[in-house]
Structure formats: structure tokens, C-alpha cells
Design a protein around this motif. Structure first.
Motif, short mmCIF file in Angstrom:
data_model
loop_
_atom_site.label_atom_id
_atom_site.label_comp_id
_atom_site.label_asym_id
_atom_site.label_seq_id
_atom_site.Cartn_x
_atom_site.Cartn_y
_atom_site.Cartn_z
N VAL A 1 34.57 18.86 -31.48
CA VAL A 1 33.80 18.11 -32.47
C VAL A 1 32.55 17.57 -31.79
O VAL A 1 32.64 16.83 -30.81
N VAL A 2 31.37 17.94 -32.29
CA VAL A 2 30.12 17.60 -31.62
C VAL A 2 29.30 16.62 -32.47
O VAL A 2 29.02 16.88 -33.64
N HIS A 3 28.92 15.53 -31.84
CA HIS A 3 28.26 14.42 -32.52
C HIS A 3 26.80 14.70 -32.87
O HIS A 3 26.19 15.69 -32.45
N GLU A 4 26.22 13.78 -33.62
CA GLU A 4 24.79 13.80 -33.94
C GLU A 4 24.02 13.32 -32.70
O GLU A 4 24.61 13.13 -31.64
N ASN A 5 22.73 13.08 -32.86
CA ASN A 5 21.92 12.66 -31.71
C ASN A 5 21.97 11.15 -31.48
O ASN A 5 20.95 10.51 -31.24
N ARG A 6 23.18 10.62 -31.56
CA ARG A 6 23.41 9.19 -31.30
C ARG A 6 24.55 8.97 -30.31
O ARG A 6 24.77 7.87 -29.86
N GLY A 7 25.29 10.05 -30.01
CA GLY A 7 26.43 9.93 -29.12
C GLY A 7 27.73 9.85 -29.88
O GLY A 7 27.78 9.98 -31.11
N LEU A 8 28.79 9.65 -29.14
CA LEU A 8 30.15 9.67 -29.69
C LEU A 8 30.45 8.34 -30.39
O LEU A 8 31.07 7.44 -29.82
N ASN A 9 30.02 8.22 -31.63
CA ASN A 9 30.22 6.98 -32.38
C ASN A 9 31.53 7.01 -33.16
O ASN A 9 32.23 8.03 -33.19
N PRO A 10 31.91 5.91 -33.82
CA PRO A 10 33.18 5.86 -34.55
C PRO A 10 33.33 6.90 -35.65
O PRO A 10 34.46 7.33 -35.94
N TYR A 11 32.24 7.29 -36.27
CA TYR A 11 32.31 8.34 -37.30
C TYR A 11 32.83 9.65 -36.71
O TYR A 11 33.73 10.28 -37.28
N ILE A 12 32.30 10.05 -35.57
CA ILE A 12 32.72 11.31 -34.96
C ILE A 12 34.16 11.20 -34.44
O ILE A 12 34.95 12.15 -34.54
N GLU A 13 34.53 10.05 -33.89
CA GLU A 13 35.91 9.86 -33.48
C GLU A 13 36.86 10.02 -34.67
O GLU A 13 37.94 10.61 -34.55
N ASP A 14 36.45 9.51 -35.82
CA ASP A 14 37.30 9.62 -37.00
C ASP A 14 37.41 11.07 -37.47
O ASP A 14 38.47 11.52 -37.89
N VAL A 15 36.31 11.83 -37.36
CA VAL A 15 36.36 13.25 -37.70
C VAL A 15 37.38 13.96 -36.80
O VAL A 15 38.16 14.80 -37.26
N ALA A 16 37.40 13.59 -35.52
CA ALA A 16 38.38 14.19 -34.60
C ALA A 16 39.80 13.83 -35.03
O ALA A 16 40.70 14.68 -34.99
N ARG A 17 40.00 12.58 -35.45
CA ARG A 17 41.34 12.18 -35.90
C ARG A 17 41.74 12.93 -37.18
O ARG A 17 42.91 13.30 -37.35
N ARG A 18 40.78 13.14 -38.06
CA ARG A 18 41.07 13.90 -39.28
C ARG A 18 41.58 15.30 -38.93
O ARG A 18 42.52 15.80 -39.54
N LEU A 19 40.95 15.93 -37.93
CA LEU A 19 41.39 17.26 -37.51
C LEU A 19 42.76 17.19 -36.84
O LEU A 19 43.57 18.11 -36.97
N GLY A 20 43.02 16.10 -36.11
CA GLY A 20 44.32 15.93 -35.50
C GLY A 20 45.44 15.90 -36.52
O GLY A 20 46.52 16.45 -36.29
N THR A 21 45.19 15.27 -37.66
CA THR A 21 46.21 15.21 -38.70
C THR A 21 46.41 16.56 -39.38
O THR A 21 47.39 16.76 -40.10
N GLU A 22 45.48 17.49 -39.14
CA GLU A 22 45.60 18.83 -39.72
C GLU A 22 46.26 19.81 -38.74
O GLU A 22 46.31 21.01 -39.01
N GLY A 23 46.71 19.31 -37.60
CA GLY A 23 47.43 20.16 -36.67
C GLY A 23 46.61 20.79 -35.57
O GLY A 23 47.05 21.73 -34.90
N TYR A 24 45.42 20.24 -35.31
CA TYR A 24 44.56 20.76 -34.24
C TYR A 24 44.50 19.77 -33.08
O TYR A 24 44.56 18.54 -33.29
N ILE A 25 44.39 20.30 -31.87
CA ILE A 25 44.00 19.46 -30.74
C ILE A 25 42.49 19.32 -30.85
O ILE A 25 41.76 20.30 -30.71
N ALA A 26 42.02 18.12 -31.14
CA ALA A 26 40.59 17.91 -31.35
C ALA A 26 40.00 17.17 -30.17
O ALA A 26 40.56 16.17 -29.71
N PHE A 27 38.86 17.66 -29.70
CA PHE A 27 38.19 17.03 -28.57
C PHE A 27 36.74 16.77 -28.94
O PHE A 27 36.00 17.69 -29.31
N ALA A 28 36.33 15.50 -28.86
CA ALA A 28 34.96 15.10 -29.18
C ALA A 28 34.29 14.59 -27.91
O ALA A 28 34.48 13.44 -27.52
N PRO A 29 33.50 15.42 -27.23
CA PRO A 29 32.82 14.99 -26.00
C PRO A 29 31.66 14.05 -26.31
O PRO A 29 31.08 14.08 -27.40
N ASP A 30 31.31 13.23 -25.34
CA ASP A 30 30.18 12.32 -25.47
C ASP A 30 29.02 12.82 -24.62
O ASP A 30 29.04 12.72 -23.39
#
Length: 277
Positions: A80-109
Motif C-alpha cells: 500500500v503506497v501513500h500520497e505525497n504526505r507520508g504514511l498517515n492514518p488514512y493509508i494505515e487504515d487502507v492497509a487494515r482494510r486489506l488485512g480484513t480481506e485476507g491479505y498481508i498488507a504492508f504500507a512503507p513510509d
């Protein structure tokens, strides 16, 4: 534009007791809106990890989400790749959404080399300009390869990114070739025609109808994808602005975001999850 310039220009719209500062505050991200999946959701576990990046900025930290499961079977992954602001709470939540769908989600900063996301998008945007873009690209390549090679991953990974992150997903499709099982760039800058010819990954391209700057590069990109028989789907969400998926800002378009996300999950299910079975 920066805060000072915005306030100066917004002043002419400040009427009826509404100040330029009030307008500024109304447009700032509200991260409470982004919490679709709570940090302590029982379906997932999260941690911060550091990935080596010898060709980039030495290393890159990120937010890793594991689905909680009773078996030890391997799972597909999504970067999961963030916008040009860095790893903010929105992107972390997107990673969690994918986690609930059965994926190992990784959002680098991508701001790791300058201290990481500072907790504020304005400050994050300022820091972003201080990072070597080429090295940052190598950091995301390293992160994708690390995710793919994890012993608990099936080796099938997708990538989804927003704004700057959408451009990074297109870059990963160029650099990783068939090692990227699927890419979903949201309103991301397209690669050069020469680089586009190297894409092998199936792509789901999501564009905002009002985003004329980014959309201007789509026809040439599509022509190359067609010429090289790349599997792709593309959607333009009419009336939506750049950033329409980000549910922490006024640019959020609920109908477009929900439809785009459903298409994203369906695309990953087909090319990443089902391909892993």
C-alpha cells in the motif's frame, strides 16, 4: 501551494464571519474519518517493521498488517503506497482494510530517511520534498520484494497506491515485471512510453474525471498497454476530484470511492488471491 500562500488567496473568499483560517482548517484532513477498521480490530494484528534497502536510503520502515487466522497457510500480499504526505492514518487504515480481506498488507513510509511521517500532512509534504526520489523509488521496490519473499506470503503480491503512490504502482509494474501480480494505481502519474512497454502486470487504473493533469497522460499509456497486450481495466469517475478515495478530506467522493474500492478488491481477488490458491 504552502499555507501562507493559501491563506493570502483565501482571504478574498472570507465573508460573513468565515475567516481564511477557518477555510484552511475546513480543508485539512480529519483522520477520525479514516477509521473504517480500528487499530485493535480482532481480525488483524499490526506492527511496525524495518526493511533493508541497500540501493535506496539504507532501509525503510512500514506498517505491517497480518490477518489473524487459525491455520498456518500462506497468504497473498498487497503493498500500500501513500500520497505525497507520508504514511498517515488514512493509508494505515487502507492497509487494515486489506488485512480484513485476507491479505498481508504492508504500507512503507517513504519519509523514513527524513525521520518518518511527522503526524501532520502539511509537515509531511514539506519533508517529502527533501527525499531523493530515485532512492525513495528503490525503497518501495525493496519493500515489494521483501513482502513477496516473506515465508508467510504465497509469493503473489499486488500493489495499490494513491496520487504519488499511484505513480509508484506504475513504476513497480515497470521494474518488477511479472513479479507484481497486479497493480491498482489511483490517479497516478504514468510512466514514459519507453518504460510503459516493459509493463507485464495486469493493471486496474482508477482516474478522477476532474483530474485533467493526470488524465492527460492516460491516452498514450493506454496505447502502449494495448500494443503490448497487457491486461488492464481503466475507469474514470466523472465529477470526482484527484484524491477522491481519501476519506479524510473534502475531496472524498463516497460513491466513487466505494465503487473504486470494490473494483480494487475484485481485481486483487482475481489476480492475487485466486492465483495463490
Amino acid at each position: 501551494m504552502d499555507r501562507r500562500e493559501f491563506l493570502a488567496k483565501a482571504q478574498k473568499f472570507a465573508v460573513g464571519g468565515v475567516t481564511a483560517m477557518a477555510i484552511w482548517e475546513s480543508l485539512r484532513p480529519n483522520y477520525a474519518w479514516a477509521q473504517q477498521v480500528a487499530k485493535d480490530d480482532a481480525r488483524i494484528k499490526t506492527e511496525v517493521v524495518t526493511v533493508d534497502s541497500p540501493k535506496g536510503n539504507t532501509n525503510i520502515k512500514g506498517y505491517l498488517v497480518h490477518p489473524v487466522q487459525k491455520t498456518t497457510k500462506k497468504l497473498p500480499g498487497v503493498l500500500v503506497v501513500h500520497e505525497n504526505r507520508g504514511l498517515n492514518p488514512y493509508i494505515e487504515d487502507v492497509a487494515r482494510r486489506l488485512g480484513t480481506e485476507g491479505y498481508i498488507a504492508f504500507a512503507p513510509d517513504g519519509l523514513t530517511s527524513v525521520g518518518g511521517y511527522p503526524g501532520d500532512d502539511e509537515k509531511g509534504g514539506a519533508l517529502f520534498r527533501n527525499v531523493d526520489r530515485q532512492k525513495m523509488s528503490e525503497d518501495f521496490i525493496a519493500a515489494a520484494k521483501w513482502l513477496k519473499d516473506r515465508p508467510d506470503c504465497t509469493g503473489k503480491i499486488g500493489a495499490v497506491g494513491f496520487c504519488f503512490g499511484g505513480g509508484i504502482v506504475n513504476m513497480l509494474a515497470v521494474k518488477l515485471g511479472s513479479d507484481l501480480a497486479a497493480g491498482v494505481p489511483f490517479y497516478g502519474a504514468q510512466p514514459s512510453v519507453e518504460d510503459a512497454a516493459k509493463v507485464k502486470s495486469p493493471l486496474l487504473l482508477q482516474y478522477a474525471g476532474l483530474d485533467t493533469r493526470i488524465n492527460g497522460g492516460w491516452p498514450a499509456y493506454e496505447e502502449v498497454l494495448k500494443a503490448h497486450h497487457v491486461k488492464y481495466e481503466a475507469f474514470i469517475y466523472e465529477g470526482a476530484n484527484h484524491g477522491f478515495h481519501n476519506d479524510t478530506t473534502p475531496r472524498y467522493d463516497a460513491a466513487s470511492a466505494k465503487l473504486a474500492w470494490k473494483r480494487t478488491l475484485d481485481f486483487f481477488a482475481k489476480y492475487v488471491k485466486e492465483a495463490s490458491a
